[in-house]
Design a protein around this motif. Sequence first.
Motif, PDB file in Angstrom:
ATOM      1  N   ILE A   1      10.618  -7.029  -6.989  1.00 32.63           N
ATOM      2  CA  ILE A   1      10.834  -8.251  -7.774  1.00 32.63           C
ATOM      3  C   ILE A   1       9.504  -8.833  -8.225  1.00 32.63           C
ATOM      4  O   ILE A   1       9.366  -9.298  -9.363  1.00 32.63           O
ATOM      5  CB  ILE A   1      11.645  -9.262  -6.938  1.00 32.63           C
ATOM      6  N   ALA A   2       8.500  -8.815  -7.336  1.00 34.19           N
ATOM      7  CA  ALA A   2       7.172  -9.301  -7.711  1.00 34.19           C
ATOM      8  C   ALA A   2       6.587  -8.470  -8.850  1.00 34.19           C
ATOM      9  O   ALA A   2       5.939  -9.002  -9.758  1.00 34.19           O
ATOM     10  CB  ALA A   2       6.243  -9.262  -6.496  1.00 34.19           C
ATOM     11  N   LEU A   3       6.810  -7.157  -8.810  1.00 31.64           N
ATOM     12  CA  LEU A   3       6.341  -6.277  -9.888  1.00 31.64           C
ATOM     13  C   LEU A   3       6.958  -6.678 -11.216  1.00 31.64           C
ATOM     14  O   LEU A   3       6.255  -6.793 -12.235  1.00 31.64           O
ATOM     15  CB  LEU A   3       6.691  -4.827  -9.554  1.00 31.64           C
ATOM     16  N   ILE A   4       8.263  -6.903 -11.222  1.00 29.81           N
ATOM     17  CA  ILE A   4       8.940  -7.280 -12.471  1.00 29.81           C
ATOM     18  C   ILE A   4       8.433  -8.623 -12.971  1.00 29.81           C
ATOM     19  O   ILE A   4       8.159  -8.796 -14.168  1.00 29.81           O
ATOM     20  CB  ILE A   4      10.462  -7.295 -12.251  1.00 29.81           C
ATOM     21  N   HIS A   5       8.296  -9.595 -12.065  1.00 26.18           N
ATOM     22  CA  HIS A   5       7.736 -10.896 -12.465  1.00 26.18           C
ATOM     23  C   HIS A   5       6.328 -10.726 -13.034  1.00 26.18           C
ATOM     24  O   HIS A   5       5.968 -11.363 -14.033  1.00 26.18           O
ATOM     25  CB  HIS A   5       7.706 -11.838 -11.253  1.00 26.18           C
ATOM     26  N   GLY A   6       5.516  -9.879 -12.379  1.00 27.33           N
ATOM     27  CA  GLY A   6       4.151  -9.679 -12.842  1.00 27.33           C
ATOM     28  C   GLY A   6       4.091  -9.050 -14.225  1.00 27.33           C
ATOM     29  O   GLY A   6       3.290  -9.463 -15.072  1.00 27.33           O
TER      30      GLY A   6
ATOM     31  N   MET B   1      13.791  -1.213  -5.473  1.00 24.97           N
ATOM     32  CA  MET B   1      13.048  -0.608  -4.364  1.00 24.97           C
ATOM     33  C   MET B   1      12.227   0.589  -4.845  1.00 24.97           C
ATOM     34  O   MET B   1      11.056   0.750  -4.470  1.00 24.97           O
ATOM     35  CB  MET B   1      14.014  -0.155  -3.271  1.00 24.97           C
ATOM     36  N   PHE B   2      12.834   1.436  -5.663  1.00 23.68           N
ATOM     37  CA  PHE B   2      12.126   2.615  -6.168  1.00 23.68           C
ATOM     38  C   PHE B   2      10.943   2.207  -7.043  1.00 23.68           C
ATOM     39  O   PHE B   2       9.866   2.822  -6.992  1.00 23.68           O
ATOM     40  CB  PHE B   2      13.096   3.502  -6.950  1.00 23.68           C
ATOM     41  N   LEU B   3      11.114   1.170  -7.853  1.00 22.59           N
ATOM     42  CA  LEU B   3      10.007   0.683  -8.681  1.00 22.59           C
ATOM     43  C   LEU B   3       8.847   0.208  -7.815  1.00 22.59           C
ATOM     44  O   LEU B   3       7.678   0.468  -8.131  1.00 22.59           O
ATOM     45  CB  LEU B   3      10.490  -0.455  -9.582  1.00 22.59           C
ATOM     46  N   ALA B   4       9.164  -0.489  -6.720  1.00 23.50           N
ATOM     47  CA  ALA B   4       8.111  -0.947  -5.810  1.00 23.50           C
ATOM     48  C   ALA B   4       7.380   0.238  -5.192  1.00 23.50           C
ATOM     49  O   ALA B   4       6.152   0.219  -5.035  1.00 23.50           O
ATOM     50  CB  ALA B   4       8.704  -1.832  -4.724  1.00 23.50           C
ATOM     51  N   PHE B   5       8.131   1.272  -4.829  1.00 20.07           N
ATOM     52  CA  PHE B   5       7.513   2.460  -4.242  1.00 20.07           C
ATOM     53  C   PHE B   5       6.585   3.146  -5.245  1.00 20.07           C
ATOM     54  O   PHE B   5       5.438   3.492  -4.918  1.00 20.07           O
ATOM     55  CB  PHE B   5       8.608   3.431  -3.787  1.00 20.07           C
TER      56      PHE B   5
ATOM     57  N   SER C   1       0.848  -1.188   0.000  1.00 15.47           N
ATOM     58  CA  SER C   1       0.000   0.000   0.000  1.00 15.47           C
ATOM     59  C   SER C   1       0.887   1.243   0.000  1.00 15.47           C
ATOM     60  O   SER C   1       2.045   1.201   0.433  1.00 15.47           O
ATOM     61  CB  SER C   1      -0.902   0.004   1.226  1.00 15.47           C
ATOM     62  N   PRO C   2       0.369   2.375  -0.488  1.00 12.82           N
ATOM     63  CA  PRO C   2       1.194   3.598  -0.511  1.00 12.82           C
ATOM     64  C   PRO C   2       1.727   3.988   0.862  1.00 12.82           C
ATOM     65  O   PRO C   2       2.891   4.386   0.989  1.00 12.82           O
ATOM     66  CB  PRO C   2       0.227   4.655  -1.064  1.00 12.82           C
TER      67      PRO C   2
ATOM     68  N   SER D   1       3.413   1.213  -5.800  1.00 16.38           N
ATOM     69  CA  SER D   1       2.439   1.345  -4.715  1.00 16.38           C
ATOM     70  C   SER D   1       1.525   2.548  -4.934  1.00 16.38           C
ATOM     71  O   SER D   1       0.381   2.558  -4.456  1.00 16.38           O
ATOM     72  CB  SER D   1       3.165   1.469  -3.373  1.00 16.38           C
ATOM     73  N   LEU D   2       2.004   3.537  -5.657  1.00 14.53           N
ATOM     74  CA  LEU D   2       1.211   4.736  -5.923  1.00 14.53           C
ATOM     75  C   LEU D   2       0.360   4.605  -7.183  1.00 14.53           C
ATOM     76  O   LEU D   2      -0.769   5.113  -7.230  1.00 14.53           O
ATOM     77  CB  LEU D   2       2.135   5.949  -6.073  1.00 14.53           C
ATOM     78  N   PHE D   3       0.878   3.922  -8.203  1.00 16.50           N
ATOM     79  CA  PHE D   3       0.215   3.933  -9.511  1.00 16.50           C
ATOM     80  C   PHE D   3      -0.301   2.564  -9.958  1.00 16.50           C
ATOM     81  O   PHE D   3      -1.056   2.491 -10.920  1.00 16.50           O
ATOM     82  CB  PHE D   3       1.173   4.491 -10.575  1.00 16.50           C
TER      83      PHE D   3
END
Length: 298
Positions: free
Chosen positions: A232-237, A268-272, A196-197, A275-277
Motif C-alpha cells: 500500500i505504501a508503494l502504491i501511495h508513493g 503483497m506481490f508488488l511489495a515483494f 529489504s529483500p 523490495s528487489l527493484f
Amino acid sequence: MRGLAEYIMRGRKEATLVVAIAAAIPLLFWFSAAALALVILRRGLSEAMPVLVWGILPALAWAMVGDLTPLLVIAGAGAMAVLLRQRSDWAPVLIVAVPLGIAYALALLAVLDEPLQQLATQIREMLPDMLSGMSGDLDEADRAQLEALLVPLLAGLMGAVHMLMALVSLMIGRSWQARLYNPGGFRQEFHQLRLSPLVAVGLLALTLIGPQWSELAMVSPIASVPLLLAGIALIHGIVGLRGLGTAWLVAMYVMFAFVAQLIYPLIMFLAFVDSLFDFRSRMRPAGPSGDDDSNSQG
C-alpha cells in the motif's frame, strides 16, 4: 482531529483523560491507542508512562470480562511507538509487528479456545459443500490435514487483525504528530516505506508455505500484513511521485473492499518485487532528494 490532537498534547492530565476514557468506551480502543502513541512519539515513554498506566486500567477491565482487544491494541501500539520514536523508520516496526502478532494469536487462542473450536467445527461441517466446486475431490488425508489447520489459521487471522489495528492506530498517532509539528512528515515516511529483500523473501515464504504445516499455519496470515502495508505504501508513493491524484487511491481501496481475495495477494506481490527493484528510486527525478529529517517529528 487536529483539535483533539492539540488537546491531547496540552498536558499529561488532558492526555490521560482522553486515553482512559477512549479505552473505557466500547469500540474506541483504537482512538485510545492512537492518542497514547502520539504522546510516546512526542514525549517519550518515561513522560508517557502515567498516561499508559491509566489507559491500560480500562483495557484490563475489558480483558477481565473476556475482551482482550483493547488491551492488546493499546499495549501493542504503545510498544511499537517506542521503537518508531527511536528509529524513525517504519520497516523495523513492521518486522517487530510479526512476533507481536504471533503473541496476539497465542493469547487469543488461550482465551478463546472454545469459541475457536466451535467455529472450526462449523467450518468443517461446511467443507464438503465448499469443496464440491473444486475440480478434484480431496482424499481423506488431505481433508484431515485441512481440518487440523483450521484452529491455528483462525487464531493467526485474529492475531493478524489485532496486529493491523495496532499498526493503524500507530499510523494515526504518527499522522497527528506530523500534522502538529512536521506537516507532511508522515506522508513522506509512509511513501518511502520499503522492506529489504531478505525480509520480504522471508515473509512471503512464511505466508505461502506456512499453511502446509500446522506448526506454521498460525504465522501465515500474520506474516502477510507487513507485505500488505509495504505494498500500500508503494502504491501511495507512486501516486505521489506521478501526481496522479487521490482518485487512484480511492479506486484501490474500493477494489480492496469488494475483491480483497484478489487485491490482497497482488499488493503483497508488488511489495515483494519492489523490495528487489525499488521502483520509487527508479521513478524519482535525479538530483537532490530533498528529504526532510524524519527525526524532527520526535
